[in-house]
Design an enzyme around this catalytic site. Structure first.
Site, PDB file in Angstrom:
ATOM      1  N   ASN A   1       0.925  -1.111   0.030  1.00 55.21           N
ATOM      2  CA  ASN A   1      -0.057  -0.067   0.054  1.00 55.21           C
ATOM      3  C   ASN A   1       0.859   1.097   0.092  1.00 55.21           C
ATOM      4  OD1 ASN A   1      -2.721   1.269   0.699  1.00 55.21           O
ATOM      5  ND2 ASN A   1      -1.233   2.353   2.005  1.00 55.21           N
ATOM      6  N   GLU A   2       0.904   1.920  -1.092  1.00 53.57           N
ATOM      7  CA  GLU A   2       1.505   3.225  -1.272  1.00 53.57           C
ATOM      8  C   GLU A   2       3.072   3.094  -0.743  1.00 53.57           C
ATOM      9  OE1 GLU A   2      -0.443   6.463   0.729  1.00 53.57           O
ATOM     10  OE2 GLU A   2      -2.118   6.351  -0.340  1.00 53.57           O
TER      11      GLU A   2
ATOM     12  N   ASN B   1      -5.151   4.630  -4.703  1.00 52.92           N
ATOM     13  CA  ASN B   1      -5.613   5.401  -3.620  1.00 52.92           C
ATOM     14  C   ASN B   1      -5.563   6.728  -4.478  1.00 52.92           C
ATOM     15  OD1 ASN B   1      -5.459   3.083  -2.238  1.00 52.92           O
ATOM     16  ND2 ASN B   1      -3.607   3.768  -1.004  1.00 52.92           N
TER      17      ASN B   1
ATOM     18  N   TRP C   1     -12.775   5.017   1.937  1.00 60.79           N
ATOM     19  CA  TRP C   1     -11.855   5.027   3.174  1.00 60.79           C
ATOM     20  C   TRP C   1     -12.397   6.303   3.992  1.00 60.79           C
ATOM     21  CZ3 TRP C   1      -8.026   2.117   4.230  1.00 60.79           C
ATOM     22  CH2 TRP C   1      -7.162   2.617   5.291  1.00 60.79           C
TER      23      TRP C   1
ATOM     24  N   TYR D   1      -7.316  15.973  -1.128  1.00 58.37           N
ATOM     25  CA  TYR D   1      -5.850  16.399  -1.242  1.00 58.37           C
ATOM     26  C   TYR D   1      -5.499  16.857  -2.499  1.00 58.37           C
ATOM     27  CZ  TYR D   1      -5.296  13.221   3.065  1.00 58.37           C
ATOM     28  OH  TYR D   1      -5.646  12.984   4.266  1.00 58.37           O
TER      29      TYR D   1
ATOM     30  N   LYS E   1     -12.359  10.515   8.481  1.00 63.30           N
ATOM     31  CA  LYS E   1     -12.810  10.058   7.085  1.00 63.30           C
ATOM     32  C   LYS E   1     -14.068   9.007   7.071  1.00 63.30           C
ATOM     33  CE  LYS E   1      -8.810  11.342   4.205  1.00 63.30           C
ATOM     34  NZ  LYS E   1      -7.948  11.689   5.316  1.00 63.30           N
TER      35      LYS E   1
END
Length: 770
Positions: A394-395, A450, A530, A456, A551
């Protein structure tokens, strides 16, 4: 026969690294007495940027009768974070590195039957440089936060030391509507000091307990040997596990018999199904196209951290079922076996993953701990039919110092996962800056992104062109949105919601826009909100709330379903309901208001102060009664939804006031421009035009990581002069491993990493030789 003895009660605990606590005769009389599950971060884990991270100790007395002296004794921990050392009567049994999986140790050699035995357990959630996760946007709660069991078995038993697994694997070699061909792989251990024979016998039972198939085999084992035994089995005309439509489970009963006595037995629930993902049409489960309307879940809860029980797991599942979701991304680590069991029973399609997230270790460039956690995840969860996807990262760092090594580890993790389990699909969650043509999009069977357009960076509407462009560029790549969301704090409200105002209204509006875009694109194999629940994240300080990611569709304590929850329920659930949005926005100064209602009913009638106002069709799920005039003081709002002969009611109270209370707005900084949050960093304001700088070899530049720039005295001075001391912001730990160029590509519309600032940095940095 096997006995499992729960050891959750009667522990003593010290929040100190007591060096002598491992010793048998250590005096723990003044230690705290407690029961498991337990975390020492239940309170400080989600209330600010500092929480206790270190080594703590647990001790407990264990005893068994002398009648058990010919048995084998194992200790089982179902989850303790993150590095655990276990001692029995002062003897070190071993160490487990990883905070989310089941692990076991053999106590037999040092166990005293008929006498008290002292278990000493050191648990350490410090910042450990080669145990994942290293950095992440959630709190790493410390403690023994899941169940602990003592397992008493015959020396001839089904293996207990295969990476914490059940020792039995139900392999689905071929499944159709007419036939399920299975291979039952059972690992048998002979801990006798002599060679032995044992009879392995397997019964397969349907959901009503009827026998559908059985088989057996005689197995010879050498002394001390563990042997895998494969038996082919089949189920004619199987009842398929079909998600929420029919979460059908079979049961495998595996027994070992010696001298006509059953010496060990395990029961393995399982389901049979077949599936694939099409790049244009998404998931096909048992031959039928299934839309995965997904939510992501973190396991912690307010004032409990990760130390939750079956009750809390069941409450989470009930809320996920209520909203009408069909899939869960269990992020960002292995979750409790009990919750995977719930997913099996409730028909939730699961994305399960390891915590290989954000940053790779600088001391473990081959990813050994990530690989170990992947093997544990797969072997411990192999028999869960709900799991269709294994997530491998993940990321993980893009633009980091060791980017090529990171990529190699990701490739190897995918290869390892396919070797361990070729029956499922591999996936991963790419950071939003990953280029559409990056090799990350082709390493796994399917992929996710994502993306946080509308929070953002950019606006929510930007999802549509990006999705279509990606799909056109990669027509053979199966894409999902693995994360999307916005902060929504239930205390904040506005008649004119906008990005980064943290209001419940913007939170709901964001999800209205994004869901409309997603549902119109059938090529998305899944979308994951999310997050389903707010969760602890001590690196955060956003919207006036410290230590929390807001969130979620439901609050951290699970008491309040935010308006966006009902927006999804209107689209996903078949359970009729009606919900007035903005009910927590009680005092309003506007002359007229628009009232929003979510419903999946046929029509809704609005009444204000006992007077019927209007009836609207519920076809579009989101209804807006516009231009409503309020009387001074209290206004009683009532909506009645009709669905056939049934009706459903919701009510609200709105008070007309002269001036709206400031409590409805998130706190702002002194300059009055932006909401205070972690991504609001020091501005660089300079009107001097600066040209792009050529960067020769052997010098520092924006191509270096923030960590490397801050490690050199000259370059550190340059960075601080232009950007301020970034080491003082909460998110620095997650930023420092990235090159400045990569950070610049993440920046939205602030002045921190814009082109002029990067050029100014490079103008000074290139003067410093490496």
């Amino acid at each position: 026969m096997r006995r499992i003895i729960n050891l959750n009660e009667m522990w003593r605990f010290s929040k100190q690294d007591e060096v002598k606590a491992k010793e048998l005769n250590f005096n723990d009389y003044d230690w705290e007495q407690l029961s498991l599950p337990h975390t020492w971060n239940a309170i400080d884990g989600a209330n600010g940027n500092e929480y206790y991270r270190g080594a703590c100790w647990y001790r407990r007395v264990v005893s068994l009768p002398e009648l058990d002296q010919n048995k084998r004794i194992f200790i089982e921990f179902q989850g303790a974070n993150s590095v655990v050392d276990v001692y029995l009567n002062g003897h070190h049994l071993g160490q487990h590195r990883g905070g989310y999986s089941t692990f076991r140790f053999d106590l037999t050699k040092h166990f005293k039957f008929g006498k008290p035995n002292v278990l000493s357990v050191k648990v350490d959630n410090s910042d450990i440089e080669d145990v994942y996760p290293l950095r992440a946007d959630f709190t790493f709660f410390g403690g023994i936060y899941r169940d602990v069991n003592l397992i008493v078995v015959d020396p001839l038993h089904i293996d207990l030391l295969d990476h914490g697994s059940m020792g039995v694997y139900v392999v689905q070699e071929e499944v159709t509507d007419e036939l399920a061909k299975l291979r039952l792989n059972t690992r048998i251990t002979n801990d006798l000091q002599e060679d032995s024979k044992v009879r392995l016998w397997i019964d397969l039972l349907d959901q009503t307990g009827n026998l559908v198939s059985n088989c057996g085999a005689e197995v010879s084992l050498n002394a001390g040997e563990t042997k895998p035994v494969d038996l082919a089995m089949r189920i004619n005309e199987p009842n398929l596990w079909n998600g929420i439509e029919n979460a059908y489970l079979y049961e495998a009963r595996i027994s070992l018999q010696r001298f006509n006595d059953t010496v060990d037995e395990v029961i393995v629930p399982f389901g049979v199904r077949y599936f694939h993902v099409d790049p244009n049409h998404g998931l096909f489960l048992n031959g039928k196209n299934v839309r995965l309307n997904g939510v992501a879940r973190h396991q912690d809860r307010k004032d409990m951290g990760w130390a939750i029980t079956h009750k809390e797991h069941e409450e989470d599942m009930a809320l996920i079922k209520e909203i009408g979701a069909t899939s869960i991304r269990l992020a960002h680590y292995q979750h409790d076996q009990y919750f995977y069991d719930l997913c099996d029973r409730e028909g939730m399609v699961v994305w399960a993953e390891i915590p290989f997230i954000t940053q790779m270790s600088l001391t473990d460039l081959t990813g050994e701990n990530a690989k170990s956690q992947m093997v544990e995840l797969i072997r411990q969860n192999f028999n869960h039919p709900s799991i269709l996807f294994w997530g491998i990262q993940n990321e993980i760092q893009i633009g980091s110092k060791n980017e090529e090594k990171v990529r190699q580890v990701v490739r190897e993790l995918n290869e390892l996962t396919k070797r361990e389990d070729p029956t499922r699909l591999t996936t991963m969650a790419n950071m939003f800056i990953v280029d559409d043509k990056d090799e990350y999009n082709y390493m796994t069977d399917v992929i996710g992104y994502n993306k946080y357009y509308g929070w953002y960076n950019g606006k929510a509407e930007d999802f549509a062109p990006w999705l279509d462009s990606f799909h056109e560029t990669n027509p053979n790549t199966s894409l999902c949105i693995s994360e999307y969301g916005a902060e929504g704090i239930i205390e904040y409200h506005s008649d004119e919601p906008k990005v980064k105002d943290y209001t419940e209204e913007y939170h709901a509006l964001y999800h209205e826009k994004t869901w409309k875009i997603f549902k119109e694109r059938p090529y998305l194999w899944a979308t994951y909100v999310w997050n389903m629940f707010d969760f602890g994240a001590n690196v955060r300080d956003e919207g006036g709330v410290k230590g929390r990611n807001n969130k979620g569709l439901v609050t951290y304590d699970r008491r309040v379903k935010k308006d966006a929850f009902f927006m999804y329920k209107a689209h996903w659930s078949k359970e009729p309901f009606v919900h007035i949005a903005g009910k927590r926005y009680v005092e309003r100064a506007s002359k007229e208001i628009d009232l929003k209602v979510y419903t999946n009913c046929e029509q809704v009638t609005l009444n204000i102060n006992g007077e019927k106002v209007e009836t609207l069709s519920g076809k579009d799920k989101i209804l807006i009664f516009k231009g409503l005039e309020l009387i001074e003081g209290q206004n009683h709002i009532k909506v009645i939804a009709h669905n056939g002969n049934d009706s459903f009611l919701d009510q609200a109270l709105i008070k007309k006031v002269e001036t709206e209370h400031p409590c409805y707005s998130a706190p702002v900084e002194d300059k009055g421009e932006m909401v205070a949050n972690w991504f609001d960093l020091p501005d660089y304001d300079d009107d001097e035009p600066i040209e792009k700088v050529e960067i020769p070899d052997g010098v520092y530049s924006s191509r270096d990581t923030l960590h490397d720039l801050m490690a050199n005295d000259e370059t550190k001075e340059i960075v601080i002069k232009i950007l301020g001391d970034l080491t003082k912001i909460p998110m620095y730990g997650m930023m420092e491993g990235f090159k400045l160029d990569a950070l610049a590509s993440m920046d939205n519309d602030s002045t921190l990493f814009n082109e002029k600032v990067i050029n100014r940095l490079n103008r000074d940095l290139v003067k410093v030789t490496k």
